[in-house]
Design an enzyme around this catalytic site. Structure first.
Site, PDB file in Angstrom:
ATOM      1  N   LYS A 129       1.794 -13.183  -1.604  1.00  9.33           N
ATOM      2  CA  LYS A 129       1.395 -13.751  -2.657  1.00  9.33           C
ATOM      3  C   LYS A 129       1.064 -15.057  -2.734  1.00  9.33           C
ATOM      4  O   LYS A 129       1.766 -16.045  -2.589  1.00  9.33           O
ATOM      5  CB  LYS A 129       2.416 -13.589  -3.851  1.00  9.33           C
ATOM      6  CG  LYS A 129       2.101 -13.968  -5.300  1.00  9.33           C
ATOM      7  CD  LYS A 129       2.814 -13.386  -6.386  1.00  9.33           C
ATOM      8  CE  LYS A 129       2.407 -13.504  -7.838  1.00  9.33           C
ATOM      9  NZ  LYS A 129       1.887 -14.789  -8.112  1.00  9.33           N
TER      10      LYS A 129
ATOM     11  N   ALA B 245     -25.231 -31.973  13.985  1.00  6.97           N
ATOM     12  CA  ALA B 245     -26.489 -32.468  13.907  1.00  6.97           C
ATOM     13  C   ALA B 245     -27.474 -31.447  13.582  1.00  6.97           C
ATOM     14  O   ALA B 245     -28.403 -31.700  12.858  1.00  6.97           O
ATOM     15  CB  ALA B 245     -26.563 -33.493  14.805  1.00  6.97           C
TER      16      ALA B 245
ATOM     17  N   ARG C 147      -9.793 -16.449 -14.557  1.00  3.22           N
ATOM     18  CA  ARG C 147      -9.132 -15.441 -15.504  1.00  3.22           C
ATOM     19  C   ARG C 147      -9.058 -15.499 -16.971  1.00  3.22           C
ATOM     20  O   ARG C 147      -9.316 -14.601 -17.484  1.00  3.22           O
ATOM     21  CB  ARG C 147      -7.545 -15.104 -14.953  1.00  3.22           C
ATOM     22  CG  ARG C 147      -6.983 -13.874 -15.453  1.00  3.22           C
ATOM     23  CD  ARG C 147      -5.551 -14.180 -16.132  1.00  3.22           C
ATOM     24  NE  ARG C 147      -4.688 -14.429 -14.804  1.00  3.22           N
ATOM     25  CZ  ARG C 147      -3.950 -13.917 -14.233  1.00  3.22           C
ATOM     26  NH1 ARG C 147      -3.797 -12.708 -14.097  1.00  3.22           N
ATOM     27  NH2 ARG C 147      -3.197 -14.553 -13.051  1.00  3.22           N
TER      28      ARG C 147
HETATM   29  S1  IVH Z   1      -2.933  -8.303  -6.755  1.00  2.00           S
HETATM   30  C1  IVH Z   1      -3.673  -6.134 -11.270  1.00  2.00           C
HETATM   31  N1  IVH Z   1      -2.531  -9.633  -4.718  1.00  2.00           N
HETATM   32  O1  IVH Z   1      -0.819 -13.710  -8.603  1.00  2.00           O
HETATM   33  C2  IVH Z   1      -3.491  -7.474 -10.517  1.00  2.00           C
HETATM   34  N2  IVH Z   1      -2.654 -10.707  -6.656  1.00  2.00           N
HETATM   35  O2  IVH Z   1       0.971 -13.082 -10.521  1.00  2.00           O
HETATM   36  C3  IVH Z   1      -3.626  -7.367  -8.955  1.00  2.00           C
HETATM   37  N3  IVH Z   1      -1.981 -13.217  -6.562  1.00  2.00           N
HETATM   38  O3  IVH Z   1      -3.241 -12.432 -11.070  1.00  2.00           O
HETATM   39  C4  IVH Z   1      -3.519  -8.620  -8.372  1.00  2.00           C
HETATM   40  N4  IVH Z   1      -1.631 -13.358  -4.428  1.00  2.00           N
HETATM   41  O4  IVH Z   1      -4.051 -14.062  -9.130  1.00  2.00           O
HETATM   42  C5  IVH Z   1      -2.648  -9.734  -5.923  1.00  2.00           C
HETATM   43  N5  IVH Z   1      -2.046 -10.816  -2.553  1.00  2.00           N
HETATM   44  C6  IVH Z   1      -1.963 -10.813  -3.996  1.00  2.00           C
HETATM   45  C7  IVH Z   1      -1.974 -12.117  -4.831  1.00  2.00           C
HETATM   46  C8  IVH Z   1      -2.234 -12.004  -6.087  1.00  2.00           C
HETATM   47  C9  IVH Z   1      -1.795 -14.148  -5.414  1.00  2.00           C
HETATM   48  C10 IVH Z   1      -2.074 -13.707  -7.770  1.00  2.00           C
HETATM   49  C11 IVH Z   1      -3.164 -13.048  -8.887  1.00  2.00           C
HETATM   50  C12 IVH Z   1      -2.241 -12.355 -10.000  1.00  2.00           C
HETATM   51  C13 IVH Z   1      -1.385 -13.046 -10.075  1.00  2.00           C
HETATM   52  C14 IVH Z   1       0.044 -12.550 -10.793  1.00  2.00           C
END
Ligand code: IVH
Length: 715
Positions: A130, A42, A151
């Site tokens: 990931k 609130a 992207r």
């Molecule tokens: S590092 C040069 N770290 O997965 C790209 N990516 O399959 C460095 N992603 O484009 C990315 N978790 O969108 C990175 N812990 C993580 C991630 C991650 C998900 C995604 C990201 C990337 C895609 C590639």
């Protein structure tokens, strides 16, 4: 928390605006990121509204990054494209292998390539989950969010700044006196599992198609052109990488993470360091276990070389860096047999089919049930009882049937309607599927599964207006088994209501004698309320306030409505022209196909066992609401032959009955009533007074009649 809630005498709106923005952002951060709020909702709302008002009154201090923009600005026509300052590359996948002697073989090959390229045995890497989300980049200039983008094709993406602003855990202004002049943060937008499950359950309940998994739901949200819709989706963000950058040097991944922490940008965790291959293998194994407790979907571990100089030496291929790999875990899918389908009835009467499964272990827990959402989903996947199905945990929490592997011999297509025998499994009431909606719904007003919703609606202002009966009281009455439906309210006694616990077991809160007798009085008063309110209170789909009025115009009481020949005719004669339907239900509140559907649903309900039961409960409780606007129309009217057909009336002055009554009388005989007088008006019905309209009628030569003359015309 100094003087935020009190103004000083020299009021400077700009200063106040700036202060409110800082404070509200700080509270956002405390609430959404730390889960340690300092002020109540609130109090937050009060500050928020103050800022809103100040911004409206002083548009010169507008700021796109104000916390007020987080609720979603105006919709866009389309997204504009932004070129990425640094390409948004993807990562090469390496897969965990199924049934292989060394499931991590591909990961080992990746590490060996690093060893070869850098000419060393031990290469320090970091390992992190990931996230299964949508890649987004955030560009901050001098500490302010400049834009956010998807992207896209890697070199240019959609500008989704307005959508990203609605994600409260993303700072729009960085918490630092000396932020880097340029900071581009890359990360994932995703939906936490619980929020996703709750949202899907809500969508099932509303008869809307559900999302297959949190990733799709997040991607769908970010594609919305209307940020107000995005603001209602429970999105979150975690950073995992650096894009363009201008600031003090960052030599390792750790320094980058320290920067994120200092700026309060949420980042991906856990982050594990590994000095060599053995540690790397241990780290991915650890992440594969711990990821299930993170509360959001993950599908692998990302391995990155720690040292930024080494990264530079390794460089990039055309699509991905050579210094990183995404180790994809085996999908957590399992085959099992669908042994039965049970059907749950939700609070608003929606029937949700649930698959009963032979228990199997998926993503670290045993799964024995999975929602099938609705008939459309079942049809699309041709799910049948006895089928061997592939199941997974959508985002690691909500079990879902992915597809059928094989059907059981002799099985046939599943029909939700037939499965429940056309009846609500909770109360045996009739079910119906509205056009354009995927959900089947129980239409029984007394269905116990819907008791809270039905009672709350029953008591609402436009229904029977029982002010002391809100949702929390309804919840308590149902939970404590005092009511299974709205009509049970009329059995309640002061002795039952007084001690009713509205709180919890640990923290009881009594309804109290005073409130209890108020409620009983209101229920007594409800007995005398007109039929139209009772019809509306019964919460029949399609029957709003207006339609309820029309129905009470055509029927004296509930019994008449239940056996209505007029509705019979509408139901029988589906192909009747709209004109005829309009003639039956005057004036036009229920028309055309809506009339047919409404007639069908009302009659089907009263013909059902549940409906008959409702009628007898009305009798048992001595409830017999009467129409207060009854003007019957003969079954099949020749509209053109009615005595006032084609005649337009205007009413003025003081009459012996309310004007609405005269309006109904005139309309019942085919006439029309208009608000203002013109040359095309046929008669002015005038009581005492009626000055200016009377003058105008005389001037235009429109005949002025009195009540007696009208009665004569009505016959
Ligand atoms: S590092 C040069 N770290 O997965 C790209 N990516 O399959 C460095 N992603 O484009 C990315 N978790 O969108 C990175 N812990 C993580 C991630 C991650 C998900 C995604 C990201 C990337 C895609 C590639």
């Amino acid at each position: 928390m100094d003087d935020l809630f009190s103004h000083n005498s020299h009021f400077d709106p700009e200063q106040r605006i700036v202060k409110l923005r800082l404070e509200l952002e700080r509270h956002n951060e405390l609430y959404y990121r730390q889960a340690t709020p300092e002020i109540s909702d609130a109090e937050y709302d009060k500050l928020f509204r103050e800022l809103e008002t100040l911004e409206k009154n002083h548009p010169q201090f507008e700021d796109a990054n104000s916390p007020t923009r987080r609720v979603g600005g105006s919709p866009l026509e389309s997204f504009t494209q932004v070129r990425h300052l640094v390409p948004m590359l993807s990562i090469d996948d390496v897969f965990e292998l199924k049934d292989a002697p060394v499931p991590e073989a591909e990961l080992i090959t990746f590490y060996q390539r690093l060893q070869k390229n850098l000419g060393r045995e031990n290469i320090a890497v970091t390992i992190e989950p990931k996230i299964d989300g949508v890649a987004v980049t955030l560009v901050y200039r001098n500490g302010n969010l400049d834009y956010a983008a998807t992207r896209g094709d890697g070199s240019a993406g959609d500008d989704i700044t307005n959508n990203v602003r609605t994600i409260r855990s993303i700072p729009t202004r960085l918490a630092s006196e000396s932020p880097p002049p340029l900071l581009e943060v890359r990360g994932e937008v995703f939906m936490p599992n619980e929020a996703f499950a709750a949202m899907n359950a809500e969508r099932d309940e509303a008869g809307l198609p559900s999302f297959a998994n949190p990733r799709n739901a997040s991607a769908g949200a970010l594609k919305q052109l209307d940020p107000r819709i995005v603001a209602q989706r429970p999105l979150a963000f975690l950073a995992h990488g650096l894009g363009a950058y201008d600031g003090p040097p960052l030599d390792t991944e750790h320094q980058f993470h320290q920067l994120l922490d200092r700026l309060r940008i949420p980042r991906n965790k856990p982050l594990i360091d590994a000095e060599n291959l053995t540690e790397l293998l241990a780290a991915v194994a650890k992440i594969n276990i711990e990821r299930h407790a993170l509360g959001y979907g993950t599908d692998g571990a990302v391995v990155k070389v720690l040292d930024r100089n080494e990264r530079e030496r390794l460089g990039f291929t055309s699509r991905a860096p050579r210094w990183a790999a995404a180790y994809k875990f085996l999908p957590e899918q399992q085959e099992t047999v669908l042994t039965a389908v049970t059907v749950q009835v939700g609070r608003t009467g929606v029937l949700t089919p649930v698959a009963e499964l032979e228990p199997v272990l998926v993503s670290g827990s045993t799964v024995s049930r999975a929602t099938l959402h609705n008939q459309d989903e079942i049809t699309k996947k041709d799910i049948r009882i006895g089928s061997t199905v592939l199941i997974e945990k959508a985002g690691e929490i909500i079990p879902a049937v992915v597809k059928v592997i094989r059907h059981a011999p002799g099985s046939s297509a599943f029909s939700l309607h037939d499965h429940v025998g056309g009846k609500c499994p909770s109360c045996g009431g009739p079910i119906s599927q509205e056009e354009g909606f995927v959900a089947w719904r129980c239409t029984n007003f007394q269905c116990p599964a819907q008791a809270v919703t039905r009672i709350t609606h029953f008591a609402s202002r436009k229904a029977l207006d029982i002010a002391s009966l809100g949702e929390s009281v309804a919840e308590a009455l149902v939970a404590q088994r005092l009511c299974r439906g709205p009509l049970d309210l009329f059995d309640l006694t002061l002795e039952q209501l007084g001690p009713l616990n509205l709180g919890s077991e640990e923290e009881p809160r009594r309804f109290g004698e005073k409130n209890a007798s108020k409620l009983l009085e209101a229920l007594q008063a409800a007995r005398g309320k007109p039929l139209s309110r009772w019809i509306y209170a019964m919460g029949i789909r399609q029957i709003g306030e207006g339609a309820a009025k029309e129905l009470s115009r055509l029927h004296r009481d509930l019994r008449e409505l239940a056996h209505s020949p007029i509705l019979e005719e509408l139901r029988r004669d589906k192909s009747a022209s709209a004109k005829k339907k309009n003639a039956l239900l005057i004036p036009h509140a229920i028309t055309g196909d809506v009339a047919t559907v409404a007639a069908e649903s009302i009659l089907a309900f009263f013909e059902s066992a549940a409906g008959k039961n409702v009628l007898s409960q009305f009798a048992d409780h001595h409830l017999d609401p009467q129409s207060d606007n009854y003007r019957p129309i003969p079954g099949d009217v020749d509209f053109a032959a009615l005595p006032l057909s084609g005649k337009t009336f205007v009413i003025t002055g003081t009459l012996t009955l309310p004007r609405d009554e005269f309006k109904s009388l005139i309309e019942a005989k085919g006439g029309k009533v208009s608000g203002s007088i013109s040359a095309s008006t046929h008669y002015l019905l005038s009581g005492e007074g009626g000055g200016s309209k009377r003058d105008k009628a005389i001037e235009l030569g429109v005949p002025v009649i009195n009540e007696d003359q009208l009665r004569e015309m009505l016959g």
